[in-house]
Design a protein around this motif. Structure first.
Motif, PDB file in Angstrom:
ATOM      1  N   ALA A   1       0.841  -1.204  -0.180  1.00  0.00           N
ATOM      2  CA  ALA A   1      -0.143   0.010   0.184  1.00  0.00           C
ATOM      3  C   ALA A   1       0.830   1.255  -0.131  1.00  0.00           C
ATOM      4  N   ILE A   2       0.571   2.096  -0.871  1.00  0.00           N
ATOM      5  CA  ILE A   2       1.156   3.607  -0.985  1.00  0.00           C
ATOM      6  C   ILE A   2       0.465   4.350  -0.322  1.00  0.00           C
ATOM      7  N   LEU A   3       0.960   5.582   0.459  1.00  0.00           N
ATOM      8  CA  LEU A   3       0.148   6.606   1.010  1.00  0.00           C
ATOM      9  C   LEU A   3       0.487   8.001   0.362  1.00  0.00           C
ATOM     10  N   ILE A   4      -0.685   8.427  -0.048  1.00  0.00           N
ATOM     11  CA  ILE A   4      -0.414   9.612  -0.905  1.00  0.00           C
ATOM     12  C   ILE A   4      -1.043  10.768   0.139  1.00  0.00           C
ATOM     13  N   SER A   5      -0.389  11.815   0.142  1.00  0.00           N
ATOM     14  CA  SER A   5      -0.953  12.979   0.818  1.00  0.00           C
ATOM     15  C   SER A   5      -0.550  14.607   0.302  1.00  0.00           C
TER      16      SER A   5
ATOM     17  N   LYS B   1       4.859   3.984  10.242  1.00  0.00           N
ATOM     18  CA  LYS B   1       4.122   3.233  11.439  1.00  0.00           C
ATOM     19  C   LYS B   1       2.903   2.618  11.240  1.00  0.00           C
ATOM     20  N   SER B   2       2.297   3.088  10.205  1.00  0.00           N
ATOM     21  CA  SER B   2       0.873   2.512   9.844  1.00  0.00           C
ATOM     22  C   SER B   2       0.904   1.254   8.977  1.00  0.00           C
ATOM     23  N   GLY B   3       2.214   0.913   8.297  1.00  0.00           N
ATOM     24  CA  GLY B   3       2.584  -0.172   7.658  1.00  0.00           C
ATOM     25  C   GLY B   3       2.351  -0.238   5.999  1.00  0.00           C
ATOM     26  N   PHE B   4       2.515   1.236   5.756  1.00  0.00           N
ATOM     27  CA  PHE B   4       2.621   1.553   4.193  1.00  0.00           C
ATOM     28  C   PHE B   4       3.890   1.182   3.663  1.00  0.00           C
ATOM     29  N   SER B   5       3.895   0.673   2.281  1.00  0.00           N
ATOM     30  CA  SER B   5       5.093   0.222   1.909  1.00  0.00           C
ATOM     31  C   SER B   5       6.091   1.518   1.207  1.00  0.00           C
ATOM     32  N   ALA B   6       5.419   2.443   0.977  1.00  0.00           N
ATOM     33  CA  ALA B   6       5.903   3.924   0.591  1.00  0.00           C
ATOM     34  C   ALA B   6       5.026   4.905   0.618  1.00  0.00           C
ATOM     35  N   GLN B   7       5.243   6.103   0.531  1.00  0.00           N
ATOM     36  CA  GLN B   7       4.630   7.349   0.589  1.00  0.00           C
ATOM     37  C   GLN B   7       5.017   8.313  -0.647  1.00  0.00           C
ATOM     38  N   VAL B   8       4.166   9.047  -0.803  1.00  0.00           N
ATOM     39  CA  VAL B   8       4.166  10.248  -2.159  1.00  0.00           C
ATOM     40  C   VAL B   8       3.290  11.198  -1.862  1.00  0.00           C
ATOM     41  N   ARG B   9       3.928  12.231  -2.007  1.00  0.00           N
ATOM     42  CA  ARG B   9       3.399  13.681  -1.543  1.00  0.00           C
ATOM     43  C   ARG B   9       2.617  14.092  -2.944  1.00  0.00           C
ATOM     44  N   LYS B  10       1.419  14.805  -2.591  1.00  0.00           N
ATOM     45  CA  LYS B  10       0.796  15.325  -3.968  1.00  0.00           C
ATOM     46  C   LYS B  10       1.089  16.865  -3.919  1.00  0.00           C
ATOM     47  N   PRO B  11       1.276  17.411  -4.963  1.00  0.00           N
ATOM     48  CA  PRO B  11       0.955  17.173  -6.209  1.00  0.00           C
ATOM     49  C   PRO B  11       1.983  16.200  -6.674  1.00  0.00           C
ATOM     50  N   MET B  12       1.857  15.036  -7.492  1.00  0.00           N
ATOM     51  CA  MET B  12       2.653  14.035  -7.742  1.00  0.00           C
ATOM     52  C   MET B  12       3.336  14.430  -8.878  1.00  0.00           C
ATOM     53  N   MET B  13       4.435  14.153  -9.388  1.00  0.00           N
ATOM     54  CA  MET B  13       5.208  14.410 -10.610  1.00  0.00           C
ATOM     55  C   MET B  13       4.460  13.208 -11.440  1.00  0.00           C
ATOM     56  N   ASP B  14       4.502  13.160 -12.778  1.00  0.00           N
ATOM     57  CA  ASP B  14       3.819  12.005 -13.432  1.00  0.00           C
ATOM     58  C   ASP B  14       4.248  10.622 -13.323  1.00  0.00           C
TER      59      ASP B  14
ATOM     60  N   ASP C   1       6.342   4.913 -10.284  1.00  0.00           N
ATOM     61  CA  ASP C   1       7.670   4.391  -9.843  1.00  0.00           C
ATOM     62  C   ASP C   1       7.543   3.578  -8.619  1.00  0.00           C
ATOM     63  N   GLU C   2       6.574   4.316  -7.683  1.00  0.00           N
ATOM     64  CA  GLU C   2       6.646   3.823  -6.384  1.00  0.00           C
ATOM     65  C   GLU C   2       5.783   2.572  -6.551  1.00  0.00           C
ATOM     66  N   ILE C   3       4.667   2.415  -7.380  1.00  0.00           N
ATOM     67  CA  ILE C   3       3.953   1.275  -7.447  1.00  0.00           C
ATOM     68  C   ILE C   3       4.860  -0.062  -8.144  1.00  0.00           C
ATOM     69  N   LEU C   4       5.571   0.366  -9.087  1.00  0.00           N
ATOM     70  CA  LEU C   4       6.489  -0.553  -9.421  1.00  0.00           C
ATOM     71  C   LEU C   4       7.482  -1.195  -8.583  1.00  0.00           C
ATOM     72  N   LYS C   5       8.221  -0.434  -7.854  1.00  0.00           N
ATOM     73  CA  LYS C   5       8.931  -0.492  -6.739  1.00  0.00           C
ATOM     74  C   LYS C   5       8.570  -1.483  -5.535  1.00  0.00           C
ATOM     75  N   VAL C   6       7.340  -1.326  -5.232  1.00  0.00           N
ATOM     76  CA  VAL C   6       6.601  -2.031  -4.223  1.00  0.00           C
ATOM     77  C   VAL C   6       6.037  -3.256  -4.762  1.00  0.00           C
ATOM     78  N   LEU C   7       5.649  -3.524  -5.823  1.00  0.00           N
ATOM     79  CA  LEU C   7       5.103  -4.779  -6.698  1.00  0.00           C
ATOM     80  C   LEU C   7       6.215  -5.609  -6.751  1.00  0.00           C
ATOM     81  N   SER C   8       7.552  -4.951  -7.145  1.00  0.00           N
ATOM     82  CA  SER C   8       8.708  -5.554  -7.372  1.00  0.00           C
ATOM     83  C   SER C   8       9.180  -6.503  -6.084  1.00  0.00           C
ATOM     84  N   ALA C   9       8.973  -5.378  -5.134  1.00  0.00           N
ATOM     85  CA  ALA C   9       9.469  -6.158  -3.654  1.00  0.00           C
ATOM     86  C   ALA C   9       8.564  -7.168  -3.232  1.00  0.00           C
ATOM     87  N   ALA C  10       7.253  -6.954  -3.288  1.00  0.00           N
ATOM     88  CA  ALA C  10       6.394  -8.098  -3.036  1.00  0.00           C
ATOM     89  C   ALA C  10       6.679  -9.139  -3.791  1.00  0.00           C
TER      90      ALA C  10
END
Length: 136
Positions: free
Chosen positions: A76-80, A93-106, A111-120
């Motif tokens: 799971a990726i946290l966005i904010s 602390k919440s157990g997210f695999s990664a976090q991305v701040r908004k506004p997000m670069m395209d 990139d984060e989705i690909l990273k966390v899926l690869s790790a999983a």
């Protein structure tokens, strides 16, 4: 095709992420909030969850806790978009695999989705037979 669930209370963000992530070859379903995601008929079928921190109703951390209680261990990726100095600490602390701040670069969210899926995927390959831990 890998399936991504996006949970955000902003229609513009949901639409943008659906186009961006879907344009990279993922199947994307969008949800307005925690209740909508938890009512999804094939909740275990998602490969990754992208969850906004500040949702109407239960927040993103609370939603992830419920998913984990249900035995769903997908990344799971946290966005904010909130100016949270401790976003990384909240995510870990919440157990997210990664976090991305908004506004997000395209490319940043994809990139984060690909990273966390690869790790999983690597974890699944290393897991003893019958113990996938992916909630599927």
């Amino acid at each position: 095709m890998r399936r991504i669930a996006v949970v955000d209370d902003s229609a513009a963000v949901r639409q943008s992420l659906a186009l961006l992530i879907g344009g990279r070859g993922f199947a994307v379903d969008v949800f307005l909030g925690s209740e909508d995601l938890l009512a999804a008929p094939d909740l275990p079928g998602y490969d990754c969850f992208v969850i906004d921190l500040k949702l109407d109703g239960p927040n993103g951390s609370d939603l992830l806790a419920v998913l984990r209680q249900k035995g769903l261990e997908q990344p799971a990726i946290l966005i904010s978009g909130w100016n949270v100095d401790s976003l990384e600490r909240v995510a870990v602390k919440s157990g997210f695999s990664a976090q991305v701040r908004k506004p997000m670069m395209d490319s940043s969210i994809v990139d984060e989705i690909l990273k966390v899926l690869s790790a999983a995927d690597r974890l699944l390959e290393q897991a003893p037979e019958g113990k996938t831990g992916a909630g599927k």
